[in-house]
Every structure is written in structure tokens, then in C-alpha cells.
Design an enzyme around this catalytic site. Structure first.
Site, PDB file in Angstrom:
ATOM      1  N   ASP A  28      61.045 173.062  53.641  1.00 23.45           N
ATOM      2  CA  ASP A  28      61.491 172.254  54.780  1.00 23.45           C
ATOM      3  C   ASP A  28      62.487 173.059  55.616  1.00 23.45           C
ATOM      4  O   ASP A  28      63.571 173.398  55.137  1.00 23.45           O
ATOM      5  CB  ASP A  28      62.137 170.963  54.257  1.00 23.45           C
ATOM      6  CG  ASP A  28      62.350 169.926  55.353  1.00 23.45           C
ATOM      7  OD1 ASP A  28      62.577 170.323  56.510  1.00 23.45           O
ATOM      8  OD2 ASP A  28      62.302 168.726  55.036  1.00 23.45           O
ATOM      9  N   SER A  57      63.395 161.252  57.610  1.00 18.69           N
ATOM     10  CA  SER A  57      64.186 162.176  58.419  1.00 18.69           C
ATOM     11  C   SER A  57      65.442 161.480  58.957  1.00 18.69           C
ATOM     12  O   SER A  57      66.291 161.064  58.170  1.00 18.69           O
ATOM     13  CB  SER A  57      63.306 162.752  59.534  1.00 18.69           C
ATOM     14  OG  SER A  57      63.910 163.854  60.159  1.00 18.69           O
ATOM     15  N   HIS A  63      58.701 169.750  56.610  1.00 21.58           N
ATOM     16  CA  HIS A  63      59.419 168.518  56.918  1.00 21.58           C
ATOM     17  C   HIS A  63      58.486 167.317  57.115  1.00 21.58           C
ATOM     18  O   HIS A  63      58.942 166.205  57.319  1.00 21.58           O
ATOM     19  CB  HIS A  63      60.284 168.724  58.169  1.00 21.58           C
ATOM     20  CG  HIS A  63      61.363 167.698  58.353  1.00 21.58           C
ATOM     21  ND1 HIS A  63      62.414 167.559  57.464  1.00 21.58           N
ATOM     22  CD2 HIS A  63      61.548 166.753  59.307  1.00 21.58           C
ATOM     23  CE1 HIS A  63      63.205 166.576  57.876  1.00 21.58           C
ATOM     24  NE2 HIS A  63      62.703 166.072  58.990  1.00 21.58           N
TER      25      HIS A  63
END
Length: 201
Positions: A152, A102, A183
Site C-alpha cells: 500500500d 481509507s 490501497h
């Protein structure tokens, strides 16, 4: 930068640069490093920015909108930190592979976008395109593994494929791995990353 360095058993192996997601720390991804290569040295770094008391690697203006000026500054800061850490811990600066999730994947991608020799390779879990409208350095010989989720909500599939295209256009060897998930970091994508890493190294 706050960090942990664990010297590996095999000095010829890459040094794994672990870069956490928003709200994480230098401890979060240590288990992941062991799953990728339990003989490599590990440099796990904490982001210098706080957003609502959650560590990050650079500021953002809103969800999915990066503070570009701060991104450029923090990318330079991280690259210089890697130079210093390589001298301090005596690892090969030209043999660093980033593993980011991320926000950590975004700063790793930004290293690739801005500095030709920052990384040998990168494993990017759920990254976004760090910047648009710039010319990337020649990334010939760089291996990049991107893990993305088809559902996501933070990083759309289109974002992932755009990043793949930009890196490939800069001559990087990019492999995409898709999970029918959101995610979150899944065991399946970590296994796929470990298999890719074994063939690259």
C-alpha cells in the site's frame, strides 16, 4: 450530515455505519454492507469536507498528514450525529459497527481513539493512525478487524501494525488481515471481514 438509512430485517443485528474513502459518497459502500450482513440496518454517511470537490470526513494538510484540529472537530461531529440518528431511526446506539475504507476507516479509528462508547466494533479497510501521543479510552470488548496491503503506497504496513498495537494496548480485540496488494479494496479482504463479522456478532 448527508446520509442514507436502510432499516434492516432483524432489529437485534447491529447497525452498520458505512464510511467512504476520499471522493466517495454515501452510496459507495452500500453493496459492501450487503456482503457483510444483508439483514442489518445500514447508516451510510457522506463526509462534510470537500477537497478539490471530493468529499472527505476531515481535512488534511498533505497526503498522509492530517489536520489534527479538524479531525478532532469532525470526529465529535460524527459522534453527535450518531446520537441523533439513533433517536431519529430508533436503532440501538450501543450496537453500531463501523465499516470504513481509507479516509472513512481513519474517521472510524478516530471515533475509537476519542470516544469509548462510540462504536461496538469496527471493520477498517486500509486505515492509518489517526493521532499519536494521546491516551486511548479502555476498549475492552471492542472487536476490530483491520485489512491492509503489503504494497500500500498510502498506508504503509508499519502504519497498519502501529494502529493494531495502539488498539490492542487499549484492550481491544484486533484481527489483522493482509493482502499482497496496494490501497485498493479487494474482494478477498471483504470476504475475510465478513467471516470475522460472523464470528464477532
Amino acid at each position: 450530515m448527508k446520509h442514507i438509512f436502510n432499516k434492516g430485517k432483524d432489529p437485534k443485528k447491529p447497525t452498520l455505519l458505512m464510511l467512504h474513502g476520499t471522493g466517495g459518497s454515501e452510496l459507495n459502500l452500500l453493496p459492501l454492507a450487503g456482503m457483510i450482513d444483508d439483514e442489518a440496518s445500514v447508516l451510510s454517511v457522506r463526509g462534510n469536507i470537500l477537497e478539490n470537490d471530493m468529499p472527505r470526513f476531515f481535512k488534511r494538510l498533505a497526503e498522509g498528514i492530517f489536520d489534527e484540529e479538524d479531525l478532532i472537530f469532525r470526529t465529535k461531529e460524527l459522534n453527535e450525529f450518531l446520537d441523533e440518528a439513533a433517536k431519529k431511526y430508533e436503532f440501538d446506539r450501543d450496537n453500531v459497527i463501523a465499516i470504513g475504507y481509507s479516509n472513512g476507516a481513519n474517521i472510524a479509528a478516530s471515533l475509537l481513539f476519542h470516544y469509548q462508547d462510540a462504536l461496538k466494533a469496527a471493520i477498517l479497510h486500509h486505515p492509518m493512525v489517526p493521532r499519536r501521543g494521546i491516551t486511548l479510552p479502555d476498549l475492552t470488548g471492542k472487536g476490530i478487524f483491520i485489512a491492509a496491503g503489503t504494497n500500500d503506497p498510502i498506508c504503509s504496513p508499519e502504519e497498519s501494525t502501529e494502529l493494531q498495537s495502539l488498539l490492542a494496548a487499549a484492550n481491544a480485540n484486533v484481527e489483522m488481515h493482509w493482502e499482497n496488494k496496494g490501497h485498493q479494496l479487494t474482494a478477498q479482504e471483504v470476504e475475510a471481514a465478513a467471516k470475522w463479522y460472523a464470528t464477532f456478532v
